[in-house]
Every structure is written in structure tokens, then in C-alpha cells.
Design a protein around this motif. Structure first.
Motif, short mmCIF file in Angstrom:
data_model
loop_
_atom_site.label_atom_id
_atom_site.label_comp_id
_atom_site.label_asym_id
_atom_site.label_seq_id
_atom_site.Cartn_x
_atom_site.Cartn_y
_atom_site.Cartn_z
N THR A 22 1.12 -1.35 -0.48
CA THR A 22 -0.23 -0.37 -0.12
C THR A 22 1.18 1.28 0.20
OG1 THR A 22 -1.72 -1.20 1.62
CG2 THR A 22 -2.37 0.79 0.96
N LYS A 23 0.67 2.40 -0.77
CA LYS A 23 0.87 3.82 -0.85
C LYS A 23 0.98 3.83 0.41
CE LYS A 23 0.44 4.11 -5.28
NZ LYS A 23 -0.56 5.19 -6.44
N PRO A 24 2.19 4.83 0.88
CA PRO A 24 2.40 5.44 2.06
C PRO A 24 1.30 6.70 2.12
CG PRO A 24 4.84 5.36 1.32
CD PRO A 24 3.32 4.60 0.17
N SER A 25 0.31 7.30 1.06
CA SER A 25 0.04 8.30 1.34
C SER A 25 -1.50 7.89 1.79
CB SER A 25 -0.13 8.90 -0.51
OG SER A 25 -0.46 8.27 -1.48
N THR A 26 -1.96 6.41 0.68
CA THR A 26 -2.88 5.66 1.50
C THR A 26 -3.08 5.55 3.10
OG1 THR A 26 -3.28 5.01 -0.99
CG2 THR A 26 -4.58 3.44 0.27
N ILE A 27 -2.05 5.21 2.96
CA ILE A 27 -2.37 4.52 4.94
C ILE A 27 -2.15 5.21 5.65
CG2 ILE A 27 -0.63 3.14 6.39
CD1 ILE A 27 1.34 1.81 4.16
N GLN A 28 -1.86 6.56 5.03
CA GLN A 28 -2.25 7.87 6.15
C GLN A 28 -3.35 8.14 6.06
OE1 GLN A 28 0.37 11.31 5.12
NE2 GLN A 28 2.39 10.57 4.96
N ASP A 29 -4.11 8.10 4.94
CA ASP A 29 -5.64 8.40 4.97
C ASP A 29 -6.41 7.63 5.54
OD1 ASP A 29 -5.09 10.79 3.43
OD2 ASP A 29 -5.46 9.83 1.52
N GLU A 30 -6.28 6.27 5.06
CA GLU A 30 -7.00 5.22 5.93
C GLU A 30 -6.89 5.67 7.88
OE1 GLU A 30 -9.05 3.39 5.16
OE2 GLU A 30 -8.77 3.08 2.62
N TRP A 31 -5.61 5.55 8.11
CA TRP A 31 -4.65 5.43 9.30
C TRP A 31 -6.24 7.62 10.14
CZ3 TRP A 31 -3.76 3.09 13.63
CH2 TRP A 31 -3.19 3.77 14.37
N LYS A 32 -5.49 8.05 9.48
CA LYS A 32 -6.97 9.30 9.82
C LYS A 32 -8.25 8.96 10.31
CE LYS A 32 -5.50 13.13 7.72
NZ LYS A 32 -6.02 13.86 6.39
N ASP A 33 -8.49 8.40 9.12
CA ASP A 33 -9.86 7.97 9.18
C ASP A 33 -10.25 6.87 10.79
OD1 ASP A 33 -10.58 8.75 7.26
OD2 ASP A 33 -10.83 7.02 6.06
N VAL A 34 -9.17 5.96 11.13
CA VAL A 34 -9.38 5.07 12.50
C VAL A 34 -9.34 6.28 13.21
CG1 VAL A 34 -7.70 3.97 13.64
CG2 VAL A 34 -8.21 3.65 11.28
N LEU A 35 -8.22 7.15 13.67
CA LEU A 35 -8.04 8.53 14.72
C LEU A 35 -9.35 9.27 14.46
CD1 LEU A 35 -4.45 8.88 14.08
CD2 LEU A 35 -5.28 7.64 16.30
N ASP A 36 -9.62 9.44 13.71
CA ASP A 36 -11.25 10.42 13.75
C ASP A 36 -12.51 9.27 14.15
OD1 ASP A 36 -12.05 12.80 12.63
OD2 ASP A 36 -13.39 12.62 11.19
N LYS A 37 -12.33 8.45 14.60
CA LYS A 37 -13.73 7.64 15.23
C LYS A 37 -13.65 7.94 16.77
CE LYS A 37 -13.31 3.69 11.96
NZ LYS A 37 -13.65 2.57 11.90
N TYR A 38 -12.60 8.40 17.38
CA TYR A 38 -12.43 8.84 18.78
C TYR A 38 -12.87 10.69 18.50
CZ TYR A 38 -9.96 4.36 18.60
OH TYR A 38 -9.48 3.52 19.46
N LYS A 39 -13.00 10.61 19.71
CA LYS A 39 -13.87 12.24 20.15
C LYS A 39 -12.33 13.11 20.08
CE LYS A 39 -15.78 15.94 23.18
NZ LYS A 39 -16.19 16.31 24.14
N ASN A 40 -11.88 14.02 18.61
CA ASN A 40 -10.70 14.27 19.19
C ASN A 40 -11.09 16.36 18.65
OD1 ASN A 40 -10.29 15.04 16.15
ND2 ASN A 40 -11.07 12.81 16.27
N GLU A 41 -9.29 17.12 18.88
CA GLU A 41 -9.62 18.52 18.42
C GLU A 41 -9.42 18.59 16.81
OE1 GLU A 41 -8.17 20.90 21.18
OE2 GLU A 41 -8.80 20.60 23.09
N LYS A 42 -8.14 17.91 16.48
CA LYS A 42 -7.80 18.11 15.28
C LYS A 42 -7.03 16.81 14.82
CE LYS A 42 -3.78 21.31 16.21
NZ LYS A 42 -3.74 22.38 16.10
N ILE A 43 -7.08 16.49 13.67
CA ILE A 43 -6.04 15.51 12.78
C ILE A 43 -5.43 16.40 11.40
CG2 ILE A 43 -5.65 13.36 11.54
CD1 ILE A 43 -8.56 12.16 13.72
#
Length: 223
Positions: free
Chosen positions: A45-66
Motif C-alpha cells: 500500500t502507498k504511504p499516502s493511502t495508509i495515512q488517509d486510512e489511519w486518519k479515518d481510524v483516529l477520527d473515530k475517537y473524539k479529537n480536536e483536530k487531525i
């Protein structure tokens, strides 16, 4: 059978990744500085794709910004309920190691507060991050492999169709050869028969010519 072999080999490859994908304690360089972290490898998998997918995972938790900058994704004030009400900052870097497996090393550092980064000694919290990273790496690697399987199945199908078309054409050409050979054999037989008929006809023509000549001579002899 060939298609089945392709699928089996691909599934075996995914299984091997699942065994090889292990989260290990490590250290890394982040925008917050050098820190204790956890590392895992993601494949195909391309690093850029992994980054986007990981951001989606983190976004499932309450946060101020990603946000991401370069090869790093930063999640600010992430609230993980299993850890209580104290938010944490999560830093993640992605290093493209390349190779035939398109290996990307993913490092996650969790700032629990005041620059105190999560370590494996904090077992419960570490286990949650390790499981999250492991499941993510397996999922992304497997999904990427699924896409490659589908792509290669299509290529395989196209090649198989072309092979079948060539085999069909070859069979038709062989049939044509057989038909031509039969026609040639018939023509050769017809030539022999026709040649014999020609010789016979020549004799009949010669005999008729003699009769005609005799009649003409008899006519000319009449005075």
C-alpha cells in the motif's frame, strides 16, 4: 485450476503477512522530538493511502483536530474512553521502505501528557494501541492484496480468453487444412479420371476423324 492457484498463492501471501505483522516497541523521530513509540509494517500500500486510512481510524475517537504534514499524521487531544477522560496526542510517521512487498513502516507515539510517551510497561494502554495498530496493518495489507487479486484475476481472465480464441483459431485452421487436403486428394483423383477420359476421347476423335476423312475421299472420287 490456474485461477484457483493464483487465489491460493495470494491468500497464502496474506496469511504470511498476518503472521509477520507484529507491533514492536521502538523509538522514532516526530515533530514533538525523539520519542518512545510502537512500530508495525504495512504491505502493498502507498504511504499516502495508509495515512488517509489511519486518519479515518483516529477520527473515530473524539479529537480536536487531525492533520498531516509530510510523512506524519498528528491527532490532537484524542479521547480514548477506555483510558478515562484524559485526552492524548498521537503522532504517527510513515516510512516507505520499498521492496517487492511495498513495505511501509508505521510508527505511533502517544503523548499521555507533559511529554510522557506511552511505553510497553503500561500494559493495558499499550495493548490497546498495539491491537489497534496490528488490526489496522492486517486490514490494509489484506485489502490491498484483495485489490491485486481482483486486478490479476481480470488479467488472467483476459489472457485465458485470448488463449481460447487462439486455440479456436488454430483448430479452425487445422480443419481448413484437412478440408483443403481432402479437396486436393479429390482433385488429384479427378485429374487421373479426367486424364483417362481425355485419352479415351482422343481415340474416339481420331476414329471419327478417320471416318470423316474416308467419307470426304469417297465424295471426291465421285466424277
Amino acid at each position: 485450476m490456474k485461477k484457483l492457484a493464483v487465489i491460493i498463492l495470494s491468500c497464502t501471501a496474506i496469511s504470511c503477512f498476518a503472521q509477520d505483522i507484529k507491533v514492536k516497541e521502538s523509538s522514532g523521530s516526530f515533530s514533538a522530538g525523539n520519542a518512545q513509540c510502537f512500530a508495525v509494517k504495512v504491505y502493498y500500500t502507498k504511504p499516502s493511502t495508509i495515512q488517509d486510512e489511519w486518519k479515518d481510524v483516529l477520527d473515530k475517537y473524539k479529537n480536536e483536530k487531525i492533520k498531516n504534514k509530510g510523512n506524519e499524521v498528528f491527532a490532537d487531544n484524542v479521547l480514548i474512553k477506555d483510558w478515562g477522560n484524559n485526552p492524548v496526542d498521537i503522532y504517527t510517521t510513515f516510512t516507505d521502505n520499498g521492496g517487492s512487498n511495498n513495505e511501509v513502516e508505521m510508527k505511533v507515539a502517544v503523548d499521555l501528557g507533559n511529554g510522557n510517551f506511552l511505553k510497553s510497561s503500561e500494559k493495558d494502554k499499550a495493548r490497546l494501541i498495539e491491537n489497534m495498530m496490528h488490526d489496522f496493518a492486517v486490514k490494509i495489507s489484506a485489502e490491498s492484496m484483495d485489490k491485486q487479486i481482483k486486478t490479476n484475476e481480470k488479467i488472467f481472465g483476459d489472457l485465458t480468453d485470448k488463449q481460447k480464441n487462439l486455440e479456436k483459431k488454430n483448430a479452425n485452421l487445422n480443419d481448413d487444412i484437412k478440408n483443403y487436403q481432402q479437396k486436393i486428394q479429390k482433385a488429384q483423383d479427378d485429374i487421373k479420371t479426367n486424364t483417362a477420359e481425355i485419352e479415351k476421347k482422343k481415340q474416339e476423335v481420331a476414329a471419327q476423324q478417320k471416318i470423316l476423312d474416308d467419307l470426304k475421299n469417297k465424295k471426291n472420287s465421285i466424277k
